[in-house]
Every structure is written in C-alpha cells, then in structure tokens.
Design a protein around this motif. Structure first.
Motif, PDB file in Angstrom:
ATOM      1  N   UNK A 201      -1.468  23.241  50.109  1.00 13.23           N
ATOM      2  CA  UNK A 201      -1.248  23.053  50.259  1.00 13.23           C
ATOM      3  C   UNK A 201       0.166  24.316  49.799  1.00 13.23           C
ATOM      4  N   UNK A 202      -0.088  25.058  49.222  1.00 12.77           N
ATOM      5  CA  UNK A 202       0.871  26.575  49.638  1.00 12.77           C
ATOM      6  C   UNK A 202       0.198  27.351  50.327  1.00 12.77           C
ATOM      7  N   UNK A 203      -0.819  27.465  49.881  1.00  9.88           N
ATOM      8  CA  UNK A 203      -2.079  28.313  51.282  1.00  9.88           C
ATOM      9  C   UNK A 203      -1.339  27.803  52.712  1.00  9.88           C
ATOM     10  N   UNK A 204      -1.251  27.073  53.303  1.00  6.25           N
ATOM     11  CA  UNK A 204      -1.061  26.260  54.717  1.00  6.25           C
ATOM     12  C   UNK A 204       0.710  26.905  54.386  1.00  6.25           C
ATOM     13  N   UNK A 205       1.901  26.625  53.333  1.00  7.13           N
ATOM     14  CA  UNK A 205       2.858  26.614  53.627  1.00  7.13           C
ATOM     15  C   UNK A 205       3.286  28.607  54.001  1.00  7.13           C
ATOM     16  N   UNK A 213      -3.282  32.277  46.981  1.00  3.97           N
ATOM     17  CA  UNK A 213      -2.094  31.066  46.373  1.00  3.97           C
ATOM     18  C   UNK A 213      -2.308  31.601  44.624  1.00  3.97           C
ATOM     19  N   UNK A 214      -3.237  31.002  43.668  1.00  6.89           N
ATOM     20  CA  UNK A 214      -4.055  31.457  42.998  1.00  6.89           C
ATOM     21  C   UNK A 214      -3.279  32.543  41.807  1.00  6.89           C
ATOM     22  N   UNK A 215      -3.979  33.556  43.230  1.00  4.72           N
ATOM     23  CA  UNK A 215      -3.848  34.828  42.078  1.00  4.72           C
ATOM     24  C   UNK A 215      -2.902  35.324  42.333  1.00  4.72           C
ATOM     25  N   UNK A 216      -2.040  35.423  42.900  1.00  8.19           N
ATOM     26  CA  UNK A 216      -0.291  35.618  43.676  1.00  8.19           C
ATOM     27  C   UNK A 216       0.874  34.758  43.284  1.00  8.19           C
ATOM     28  N   UNK A 217       0.641  34.054  43.692  1.00  4.88           N
ATOM     29  CA  UNK A 217       1.367  32.821  42.968  1.00  4.88           C
ATOM     30  C   UNK A 217       1.131  32.491  41.939  1.00  4.88           C
TER      31      UNK A 217
END
Length: 262
Positions: A201-205, A213-217
């Motif tokens: 979801x966050x990758x798309x947004x 997303x995992x590494x940088x968020x």
C-alpha cells in the motif's frame, strides 16, 4: 524457565486471536495467567485458545467487537462470570488503513478511531468496574511509536495512537485510589499481517518499491535495521502486568530498536 508471576490472575487481550495479541496472550499465560482471547472472530479465538491449551496454558475464547458497546459489556461480564475476577486488560485490537489526508474517507477515519479509541474506552470502562470492586488491576494499551511520532499517510492511526497515551494517563489518575495502574506499550514495526499489508500500500502511495518501504520508511530510523518482534512486545506487556509497584503507572514504554528515543 519463565517465572509464574501472574498465577491466579485473569487477563483479557483484545485482538487476541492472532499476531501481537496472541503473542501477548501466550506470554501472560506462560506466567500463570488465565487469558481470555477477545476477538471479532470467535472461530479464530477458539482455534487460538485450543493452540494455547495444547501448550499447557489456560486460555478461553470470547467474541468481542471492541467498537460495539453491548458486545464489550457482554464479553467482559462473561469473563468475570466464568473466572470470578479480572486483573489485566490488554487493549490491543486495531487496524491500519493508509491514505493522504486530502483523500482520507471520513467513514474510514471514523472506523479507525472507533476501533482504536472507542474500543480502548469501552473495554477500559467495563474492566474498571470489576477491577474497582476487587481492589486492583492493570490496564495496558498497545500504542505505537506513532503514539510519539508521525508518518505520512497515517493521520487517523497517528491520532488514535496519540490518544491512547492521554487515556492511560487519565486512567492512572482515576484508578490509583482503587489500586489500578495504566500504561502504554509503544512498538515499532512488527512484521505481522497488518504490517505486511501496509508494504505494498505504501509502495503504491509513495511511488517506491516495497524493498524501499521496508528499508527507507519502516526501518530507516532504527539503530540496527531490525523489525520489532511479537516477543519483544509481549515482554514489555508482561513487565507492566507483573510490576509489583504502584509507582509504575501513567507511563509509556517504547519498544522499537531505537526508532524513537526518550
């Protein structure tokens, strides 16, 4: 061998059929507590209770939609009627939905706050009545690093998790005269299905890859690039539940590999 410091105590864990809730329930039961797995899905709670029973632990399923006042009152009453007391409430039930604020549907906003905040209030209110009658208890809210920090796309979640700290402080003040303590455990990202769902979801947004997303968020601000584990959270809950001192109340404990430090 784990200490049996909660022998004879009765606990309710909301959202207890899986994920963090089940891990918390297992840890409390390993310490001697009888644990009621309160969950929206009675079938799932029944299966999880059977798993704990097979491990030699004491667990019972309870049907509960934490945002439904009647179901909360009935569920807590069922636990008290069956076991005769209630010593620990772990308010854990929650969901996660991400949207930019300008696109956040009001119905979803209300749903998020109903589950996280209304649910915490309703289960607390019902539990306090019994805890006050018996002269003590421990209320533990599962907050988040987002009880302290903010992230993009999570306006409702961040608002709700901040609110739990305020609620805990009020319960700590009102409950003190009745021997009731209230505290908050604030985990970082735990790789449960709830978090797994957020990654795409966050990758798309955000227009980035899932690995980013995992590494940088999710893990960028940790000291070691590690996810918090279910066991990490369960140990923190056990600490609050088993504390023998009335001094440990109105506090929040961050369990996040250093993502947030106070």
């Amino acid at each position: 061998m784990l200490p049996a410091s909660l022998n004879g105590q009765v606990a309710i864990v909301t959202g207890g059929a899986g994920g963090i809730g089940l891990g918390i329930a297992r840890r409390l039961a390993q310490s001697g507590a009888i644990v009621a797995l309160a969950d929206l899905s009675l079938d799932a709670a029944t299966r999880s209770a059977a798993v704990l029973d097979a491990e030699g632990l004491q667990a019972a399923p309870v049907a509960m939609d934490v945002a439904d006042e009647a179901m909360v009152e009935a569920g807590v009453a069922e636990v008290v009627a069956r076991f005769g007391r209630l010593d620990i409430l772990v308010s854990n039930a929650g969901i996660q939905i991400v949207h930019p604020i300008e696109e956040y549907p009001f119905a979803v906003w209300k749903q998020m706050l109903a589950i996280h905040l209304d649910g915490a209030f309703l289960t607390t209110r019902a539990s306090l009545r019994q805890m006050y009658r018996q002269g003590g208890g421990s209320v533990i809210y599962i907050g988040s690093v987002h009880s302290k920090e903010a992230s993009r796309l999570k306006s409702a979640y961040v608002t709700a998790k901040h609110g739990l700290i305020g609620l805990a402080k009020v319960v700590a003040k009102e409950g003190a005269a009745h021997g009731v303590r209230a505290n908050v455990v604030c985990p970082g990202f735990v790789r449960t299905p709830l978090v797994e769902k957020q990654i795409p979801e966050q990758a798309r947004a955000l227009g980035i890859s899932e690995a980013e997303v995992v590494r940088n968020v999710m893990l960028r601000e940790t000291v070691d690039g590690q996810f918090t584990t279910v066991e990490d959270v369960a140990e923190a809950v056990h600490l609050f539940a088993s504390a023998g001192s009335s001094a440990l109340t109105g506090q929040s404990l961050i369990v996040s590999h250093g993502w947030c430090m106070e």
